[in-house]
Write a protein that holds these residues in place. Structure first.
Motif, PDB file in Angstrom:
ATOM      1  N   TYR A  53      -7.748  23.592  29.986  1.00 55.78           N
ATOM      2  CA  TYR A  53      -8.830  24.503  28.857  1.00 55.78           C
ATOM      3  C   TYR A  53      -8.508  25.628  29.001  1.00 55.78           C
ATOM      4  CZ  TYR A  53     -12.834  24.909  26.086  1.00 55.78           C
ATOM      5  OH  TYR A  53     -13.819  24.927  24.970  1.00 55.78           O
ATOM      6  N   PHE A  57      -6.693  27.555  25.957  1.00 55.74           N
ATOM      7  CA  PHE A  57      -7.551  28.639  25.148  1.00 55.74           C
ATOM      8  C   PHE A  57      -6.805  29.887  24.988  1.00 55.74           C
ATOM      9  CE2 PHE A  57     -11.071  31.724  25.419  1.00 55.74           C
ATOM     10  CZ  PHE A  57     -11.663  31.564  24.150  1.00 55.74           C
ATOM     11  N   GLY A  89     -10.112  22.786  23.372  1.00 53.94           N
ATOM     12  CA  GLY A  89      -9.524  22.735  24.514  1.00 53.94           C
ATOM     13  C   GLY A  89      -9.808  21.146  25.507  1.00 53.94           C
ATOM     14  N   VAL A  90     -11.067  20.665  25.117  1.00 56.49           N
ATOM     15  CA  VAL A  90     -11.211  19.529  25.430  1.00 56.49           C
ATOM     16  C   VAL A  90     -10.473  18.404  24.824  1.00 56.49           C
ATOM     17  CG1 VAL A  90     -13.170  17.618  25.093  1.00 56.49           C
ATOM     18  CG2 VAL A  90     -13.700  19.930  25.514  1.00 56.49           C
ATOM     19  N   TYR A  92      -7.189  19.129  24.226  1.00 56.97           N
ATOM     20  CA  TYR A  92      -6.011  19.342  25.258  1.00 56.97           C
ATOM     21  C   TYR A  92      -6.099  18.623  26.388  1.00 56.97           C
ATOM     22  CZ  TYR A  92      -3.249  23.250  22.670  1.00 56.97           C
ATOM     23  OH  TYR A  92      -2.575  23.959  21.849  1.00 56.97           O
ATOM     24  N   PHE A  93      -7.315  18.538  26.992  1.00 62.37           N
ATOM     25  CA  PHE A  93      -7.572  17.963  28.170  1.00 62.37           C
ATOM     26  C   PHE A  93      -7.330  16.246  28.208  1.00 62.37           C
ATOM     27  CE2 PHE A  93     -10.910  15.723  30.964  1.00 62.37           C
ATOM     28  CZ  PHE A  93     -10.138  15.681  32.089  1.00 62.37           C
TER      29      PHE A  93
END
Length: 279
Positions: A53, A57, A89-90, A92-93
């Protein structure tokens, strides 16, 4: 979760809704909470979330402000933290976890062999993040032009040759995803190097099939999106270039048929042959 991802990959695009990839990414988050905690424990998984994240980011905000490393663009999605939507970012995770586990499958559970005192460990600690970054970038190669040029979730201010997207975006994706995978791999490597007795028997076993199948659904969704496409003939980017919308959806499908899907099938073949059991 795999069944839900398969349903999202087929039903959502055929219905004309644009949220198939987002739904699959969120299922990747859910899978990470179930399998990632079993594989690594809550502490390392939380570290992976924070690393992915924060690093994504930071790079995304830097690119919005300066153009490096992706190119010049801005988001239209809200809510935003500085210049980047909170949900990015979520995503991406979630996508990162299934991409990491797919690469890990191809490299025969490389995450268990990161001891820097061994030759294999020194190779794996760099090979696994590089491959995981490439696997994750395959997803973006297929989806970015639809999300930006067609859907307008973000806008490329100077356009680009890949249906309104610049080639720097894809180089940036590989660099950014590699960077947070590399930090996570080094964190695991330090632990294995300092405490080899704790990792002598490997990490707790999980099934690698589920993350590979969820990753594969990103590719399947592009086929359904092509079949279910019913919108206009052209779309114009910010530079005034007109692109064939059917061609964008067709290209997305072709990209994924020759990238995400064969990579997934290769990983599934290794699981079926029992290669991971012999690692």
């Amino acid at each position: 979760m795999v069944a839900a991802a398969a349903a999202a990959a087929v039903i959502v695009p055929l219905s004309g809704a644009p949220a198939a990839a987002q739904s699959i990414a969120l299922l990747g988050v859910a899978l990470a909470l179930v399998q990632g905690t079993r594989r690594y424990g809550w502490g390392p998984l939380l570290a992976f979330f924070v690393i992915s994240y924060v690093i994504s980011f930071a790079w995304e905000n830097l690119s919005v402000m300066t153009g490096f490393p992706f190119g010049n663009y801005h988001y239209t999605l809200t809510p935003q933290l500085l210049h980047v939507p909170v949900i990015i970012g979520v995503a991406y995770f979630g996508i990162g976890f299934v991409s990491w586990m797919t690469a890990n499958t191809i490299l025969d559970r490389a995450d268990e062999h990161l001891n820097l005192r061994t030759r294999v460990g020194r190779i794996n600690v760099f090979a696994l993040p590089v491959l995981a970054g490439a696997v994750m970038t395959m997803f973006d190669v297929g989806i970015d032009s639809i999300s930006s040029t067609v859907r307008g979730a973000w806008v490329w201010e100077e356009g680009g040759g890949v249906f309104g997207v610049p080639f720097t975006n894809y180089l940036g994706w590989w660099f950014v995803t590699w960077s947070f995978f590399q930090v996570f791999a080094l964190a695991l490597a330090v632990r294995q190097t300092r405490r080899p007795e704790e990792t002598a028997h490997g990490l707790p076993r999980i099934s690698h099939l589920q993350p590979v199948l969820i990753y594969m659904m990103f590719g399947i969704s592009s086929i359904a999106a092509f079949l279910g496409f019913t919108e206009g003939d052209t779309v114009v980017d910010t530079t005034g270039a007109a692109w064939s919308t059917p061609a964008i959806f067709e290209a997305l499908m072709i990209f994924n048929i020759f990238s995400i899907i064969p990579v997934s099938l290769f990983a599934i073949t290794k699981i079926a042959r029992g290669d991971l059991n012999r690692a």
